[in-house]
Scaffold this motif. Structure first.
Motif, PDB file in Angstrom:
ATOM      1  N   VAL A   1       0.931  -1.098  -0.101  1.00 55.26           N
ATOM      2  CA  VAL A   1      -0.045  -0.098  -0.132  1.00 55.26           C
ATOM      3  C   VAL A   1       0.917   1.304   0.078  1.00 55.26           C
ATOM      4  O   VAL A   1       1.595   1.377   1.036  1.00 55.26           O
TER       5      VAL A   1
ATOM      6  N   ASN B   1      -2.505   6.832  -5.919  1.00 56.31           N
ATOM      7  CA  ASN B   1      -2.638   5.659  -5.504  1.00 56.31           C
ATOM      8  C   ASN B   1      -1.684   4.437  -6.088  1.00 56.31           C
ATOM      9  O   ASN B   1      -1.764   4.345  -7.148  1.00 56.31           O
TER      10      ASN B   1
ATOM     11  N   SER C   1      -0.901   1.715  -5.042  1.00 56.78           N
ATOM     12  CA  SER C   1      -0.966   0.272  -4.717  1.00 56.78           C
ATOM     13  C   SER C   1      -1.673  -0.547  -6.061  1.00 56.78           C
ATOM     14  O   SER C   1      -1.997   0.056  -6.986  1.00 56.78           O
TER      15      SER C   1
ATOM     16  N   LEU D   1      -8.101   2.176  -3.307  1.00 58.61           N
ATOM     17  CA  LEU D   1      -7.809   2.756  -1.712  1.00 58.61           C
ATOM     18  C   LEU D   1      -9.091   3.676  -1.423  1.00 58.61           C
ATOM     19  O   LEU D   1      -9.438   4.801  -2.359  1.00 58.61           O
TER      20      LEU D   1
ATOM     21  N   VAL E   1      -9.248   7.040   0.725  1.00 60.47           N
ATOM     22  CA  VAL E   1      -8.180   7.882   1.128  1.00 60.47           C
ATOM     23  C   VAL E   1      -8.830   8.929   2.004  1.00 60.47           C
ATOM     24  O   VAL E   1      -9.542   9.600   1.548  1.00 60.47           O
TER      25      VAL E   1
ATOM     26  N   SER F   1     -12.080   7.999  -2.941  1.00 60.41           N
ATOM     27  CA  SER F   1     -11.879   6.421  -3.492  1.00 60.41           C
ATOM     28  C   SER F   1     -11.092   6.659  -4.935  1.00 60.41           C
ATOM     29  O   SER F   1     -11.496   7.261  -5.634  1.00 60.41           O
TER      30      SER F   1
ATOM     31  N   ALA G   1      -4.481   6.466   4.027  1.00 58.26           N
ATOM     32  CA  ALA G   1      -5.440   5.245   3.637  1.00 58.26           C
ATOM     33  C   ALA G   1      -6.054   4.795   4.931  1.00 58.26           C
ATOM     34  O   ALA G   1      -5.823   4.917   5.982  1.00 58.26           O
TER      35      ALA G   1
ATOM     36  N   ASN H   1     -10.336  -0.125   3.994  1.00 63.09           N
ATOM     37  CA  ASN H   1      -9.541  -1.060   3.011  1.00 63.09           C
ATOM     38  C   ASN H   1      -9.399  -2.179   3.391  1.00 63.09           C
ATOM     39  O   ASN H   1      -9.082  -3.024   2.833  1.00 63.09           O
TER      40      ASN H   1
ATOM     41  N   ILE I   1      -7.627  -6.077   1.300  1.00 64.96           N
ATOM     42  CA  ILE I   1      -5.981  -5.475   1.149  1.00 64.96           C
ATOM     43  C   ILE I   1      -5.176  -5.994   2.431  1.00 64.96           C
ATOM     44  O   ILE I   1      -3.994  -6.206   2.495  1.00 64.96           O
TER      45      ILE I   1
ATOM     46  N   ILE J   1      -4.671  -4.190   5.511  1.00 67.48           N
ATOM     47  CA  ILE J   1      -3.609  -3.000   5.862  1.00 67.48           C
ATOM     48  C   ILE J   1      -3.697  -3.198   7.338  1.00 67.48           C
ATOM     49  O   ILE J   1      -4.745  -3.202   8.044  1.00 67.48           O
TER      50      ILE J   1
END
Length: 332
Positions: free
Chosen positions: A36, A77, A79, A83, A85, A133, A165, A170, A175, A177
């Motif tokens: 991420v 982003n 990643s 995400l 944010v 988003s 994030a 998320n 993902i 995180i």
């Protein structure tokens, strides 16, 4: 007015360049091998403010590195997954002579811009935070608006725009995180008004006699104004014939109410010598500049000179006594 504004913006860009290193986003890894990473651009924004103005859009009062940027930030982003944010604003202050940024307990005269800066939520509504988003590899522009009060205090203002994030949202998306990935933009504002660039230089001095190196110079500088400036230090050592043996310069960004302790050293000095040394401190508002004779004399040489002086003094005393004795005999 525009000429003044552009000069002010250029000075602000120089004084805030070091924030690019402070607010760099690094990759944060989840429990699973899905990185991420958030990236923001620019890393530092400068805003010139005047009481009663509303600054937004493509305003030429929002600059970066001396160039017009407009009142928005870019959040990318990097990643492999989309995400959600969270973008928000906090104040920050400089708390020590190392120019460390403090993001807690820092509500003061120089952080009020954090109250005036509002973020667009993407629907034309401005608030203290917003959620976006952002798809994988995509970039979102986040506009902001600064409503400057009529009674804006003179000097500089500091705030940070964070892009972070959203951990809960998320994680539920797969993902995984386990820590927040975030990056930040330093916003430095300066008002066109009662700007005071003043300083106080104390504890100034440098070595004039040493039995061995290094030679040192020191000074204490306090920013007593309400805006930042650069402290420039210069140290030069020469022979009596003008040959430069050592030359050093240093520059330190100085922020209001902070006291800076400066020191410069001449490390590889000659074993023995007499030199002309100049030490200069310049803050823009004040200058301290002195040139002195500096002596380096090792202990063996010093002892030898003392011995020779002692011998010479004893010899002179003996001669004086002999002359007195001769005169006394002649009188008899």
């Amino acid at each position: 007015m525009r000429i003044f504004q552009y000069k002010t913006l250029l000075a602000m860009a120089v004084s805030t360049a070091f924030f690019g290193a402070l607010f760099t986003s690094a990759p944060v890894f989840a429990d699973e091998p899905k990185a991420v990473e958030l990236q923001v651009s620019p890393t530092a924004l400068n805003v010139t403010m005047q009481g009663g103005e509303v600054i937004e859009g493509d305003s030429d009062l929002c600059t970066t590195v001396g160039e017009v940027h407009g009142c928005y930030v870019e959040v990318q982003n990097n990643s492999t997954e989309p995400l959600r944010v969270h973008v928000y604003v906090t104040p920050y202050s400089i708390t020590s002579e190392d120019n460390e940024a403090n993001f807690t307990n820092n509500d003061n005269t120089y952080t009020q811009i954090a109250r005036w800066l509002k973020l667009d939520d993407g629907k034309g509504n401005f608030g203290s935070d917003a959620y976006y988003s952002i798809g994988a590899g995509e970039t979102k522009n986040v506009p902001f608006r600064i409503t400057v009060p009529d009674d804006i205090p003179g000097g500089m203002q500091r705030a940070v725009i964070w892009a972070e994030a959203d951990k809960a949202e998320n994680s539920s998306g797969g993902i995984g995180i386990n820590t927040n990935a975030r990056a930040a933009i330093a916003v430095s504002g300066r008002s066109i008004g009662d700007v005071r660039q003043t300083s106080e230089i104390t504890d100034y001095g440098f070595d004039r006699f040493k039995v061995s190196g290094p030679l040192s110079a020191h000074a204490t500088v306090k920013n007593t104004g309400n805006t930042d400036f650069t402290i420039n230090s210069y140290y030069t050592a020469k022979t009596f014939f003008g040959k430069v043996l050592e030359e050093k310069t240093d520059a330190v960004a100085a922020y209001p109410d902070i006291e800076y302790h400066l020191e410069m050293n001449w490390e590889n000095t000659p074993y023995l010598g007499i030199f002309l040394v100049n030490y200069k401190i310049s803050t823009g508002a004040d200058v301290k500049d002195e040139t002195r004779i500096v002596v380096i004399m090792p202990i063996p040489i010093l002892l030898l000179i003392i011995l020779l002086l002692t011998v010479i003094i004893i010899w002179i005393i003996i001669i004086i006594r002999k002359r007195k004795e001769r005169k006394a005999r002649m009188l008899v």
